[in-house]
Each structure stands twice: as C-alpha cells, then as structure tokens.
Design a protein around this motif. Structure first.
Motif, mmCIF file in Angstrom:
data_model
loop_
_atom_site.group_PDB
_atom_site.id
_atom_site.type_symbol
_atom_site.label_atom_id
_atom_site.label_comp_id
_atom_site.label_asym_id
_atom_site.label_seq_id
_atom_site.Cartn_x
_atom_site.Cartn_y
_atom_site.Cartn_z
ATOM 1 N N SER A 19 0.822 -1.220 0.000
ATOM 2 C CA SER A 19 0.000 0.000 0.000
ATOM 3 C C SER A 19 0.847 1.258 0.000
ATOM 4 C CB SER A 19 -0.923 0.025 1.225
ATOM 5 O OG SER A 19 -0.193 0.342 2.393
ATOM 6 N N ASP A 59 -12.248 4.104 -12.555
ATOM 7 C CA ASP A 59 -11.183 4.506 -11.624
ATOM 8 C C ASP A 59 -11.655 4.396 -10.174
ATOM 9 O OD1 ASP A 59 -12.966 6.628 -11.597
ATOM 10 O OD2 ASP A 59 -11.396 8.147 -11.500
ATOM 11 N N MET A 61 -11.014 2.465 -7.574
ATOM 12 C CA MET A 61 -10.017 2.367 -6.491
ATOM 13 C C MET A 61 -9.341 3.711 -6.244
ATOM 14 S SD MET A 61 -10.216 -0.561 -5.199
ATOM 15 C CE MET A 61 -10.475 -2.273 -5.492
ATOM 16 N N ASP A 62 -9.011 4.422 -7.310
ATOM 17 C CA ASP A 62 -8.410 5.751 -7.151
ATOM 18 C C ASP A 62 -9.387 6.690 -6.448
ATOM 19 O OD1 ASP A 62 -6.070 4.965 -8.416
ATOM 20 O OD2 ASP A 62 -6.728 5.688 -10.378
ATOM 21 N N GLU A 63 -10.658 6.601 -6.807
ATOM 22 C CA GLU A 63 -11.667 7.453 -6.179
ATOM 23 C C GLU A 63 -11.841 7.090 -4.709
ATOM 24 O OE1 GLU A 63 -14.331 10.584 -5.828
ATOM 25 O OE2 GLU A 63 -12.786 10.147 -7.302
ATOM 26 N N ASP A 65 -9.493 5.901 -2.759
ATOM 27 C CA ASP A 65 -8.321 6.487 -2.092
ATOM 28 C C ASP A 65 -8.488 7.995 -1.898
ATOM 29 O OD1 ASP A 65 -6.752 4.224 -1.554
ATOM 30 O OD2 ASP A 65 -5.831 4.273 -3.545
ATOM 31 N N ARG A 66 -8.961 8.692 -2.924
ATOM 32 C CA ARG A 66 -9.154 10.154 -2.815
ATOM 33 C C ARG A 66 -10.190 10.490 -1.743
ATOM 34 N NH1 ARG A 66 -8.350 9.958 -8.482
ATOM 35 N NH2 ARG A 66 -10.564 9.619 -8.878
ATOM 36 N N GLN A 67 -11.311 9.781 -1.771
ATOM 37 C CA GLN A 67 -12.382 10.060 -0.819
ATOM 38 C C GLN A 67 -11.974 9.684 0.609
ATOM 39 O OE1 GLN A 67 -15.145 11.722 -1.307
ATOM 40 N NE2 GLN A 67 -14.817 11.932 -3.496
ATOM 41 N N TRP A 68 -11.273 8.559 0.760
ATOM 42 C CA TRP A 68 -10.812 8.167 2.089
ATOM 43 C C TRP A 68 -9.851 9.218 2.645
ATOM 44 C CZ3 TRP A 68 -6.096 7.380 4.309
ATOM 45 C CH2 TRP A 68 -6.125 6.888 5.621
ATOM 46 N N SER A 105 1.706 9.267 -0.302
ATOM 47 C CA SER A 105 1.452 8.685 -1.625
ATOM 48 C C SER A 105 0.940 7.253 -1.558
ATOM 49 C CB SER A 105 2.741 8.721 -2.447
ATOM 50 O OG SER A 105 3.745 7.963 -1.783
ATOM 51 N N ARG A 107 -1.447 3.997 -1.588
ATOM 52 C CA ARG A 107 -2.632 3.589 -2.354
ATOM 53 C C ARG A 107 -3.263 2.425 -1.607
ATOM 54 N NH1 ARG A 107 -3.639 5.056 -7.302
ATOM 55 N NH2 ARG A 107 -4.213 2.955 -7.924
ATOM 56 N N SER A 110 -6.281 -0.324 -3.255
ATOM 57 C CA SER A 110 -5.882 -1.414 -4.141
ATOM 58 C C SER A 110 -4.995 -2.450 -3.450
ATOM 59 C CB SER A 110 -5.170 -0.854 -5.373
ATOM 60 O OG SER A 110 -4.021 -0.129 -4.984
#
Length: 149
Positions: A19, A59, A61-63, A65-68, A105, A107, A110
C-alpha cells in the motif's frame, strides 16, 4: 513480522508494504478502542457511509483512495507526524492495531483488501478518537467515519 502486531502473518505484512504505508516500530497505544470494537462500528447493520463510490467506475479504487484521504484529513485522523493505526480485514484483523505513517502517496484501496478487488480496512487515529474505514458492499465501496466519545 510486523512489530507490535500479535500473530502477524506475511500476507498482512505484504499488504501494508504494497500500500505504501510506513510500518512503525512503535507498539499501538493500549488505551484506544480495540480493533474488534472499531470493526463492529464499521460492519454494524445500522452503519451508514459518509461516501459511496460505485464499484463499476473505471477509476473506482483511485476514487476510494481520494475520498478516504479527504475524510481522514477532515476528521484529523493523522497525528502531527502522519501516524495512525490500521487493521486490515482477514485472518488476524481483530488481533490488534498496526502503527503506520502516511507517506503522502499510499494507495490503500488497491492493496488493503480481503478479497481481490474488495478493499476492507479500518484506520484509527493514534488517540483513539476517530476511525475512517473502507468496506465493500454489493454495488459500492463505502467510506465509514465514526467518532468515539
């Protein structure tokens, strides 16, 4: 073996490393809600998400991460040095917290999953005041926040 994590296994250690989180040598504090108490807040039938992310988004998983991250920052999850506690779903999840640091940084969605493609983790502030979790529901990924009083 992850310091401070009883009954740790190589798979969880791999997930945390994958991660991008920095695992700290410090043992988790003993005066915070247990990982089991935190998980019960997340999986409770009455729990409602603060954010839902549609699993079908390209996207997603990226979303997640951004929201979390946005919720974690809003709720002051991170200590001044970026540290917090984490528990990843799966064997040993209720055994205890792992102390980690946010490197800026990571992630998490995922890498911190129970089943492939299903992120499942609970993060708790080092003072035990707030949790910010990700769980997978039928069609959505949920960001769940709970403030302990």
């Amino acid at each position: 073996m992850i310091p401070g994590m009883p009954h740790s296994d190589d798979h969880r250690a791999w997930k945390l490393a994958a991660s991008g989180l920095v695992v700290l040598e410090d043992p988790p504090p003993s005066d915070v809600p247990t990982a089991a108490e935190a998980w019960r807040k997340v999986v409770n039938i009455e729990t409602k998400p603060v954010v839902r992310v549609d699993r079908s988004l390209p996207d997603a998983m990226d979303e997640v991460d951004r929201q979390w991250l946005a919720r974690a920052e809003r709720e002051s999850l991170f200590a001044e040095d970026g540290s917090f506690l984490v528990s990843v779903a799966g064997p040993g999840a209720l055994d205890g917290w792992v102390s980690v640091r946010w490197p800026g940084s990571a992630r998490m969605a995922s890498a911190l999953f129970h089943d492939e493609g299903s992120p499942e983790f609970v993060a708790m502030s080092a003072d035990g005041r707030v949790l910010c979790a990700v769980t997978t529901e039928e069609y959505d990924f949920w960001i769940v926040v709970h403030v302990f009083r």
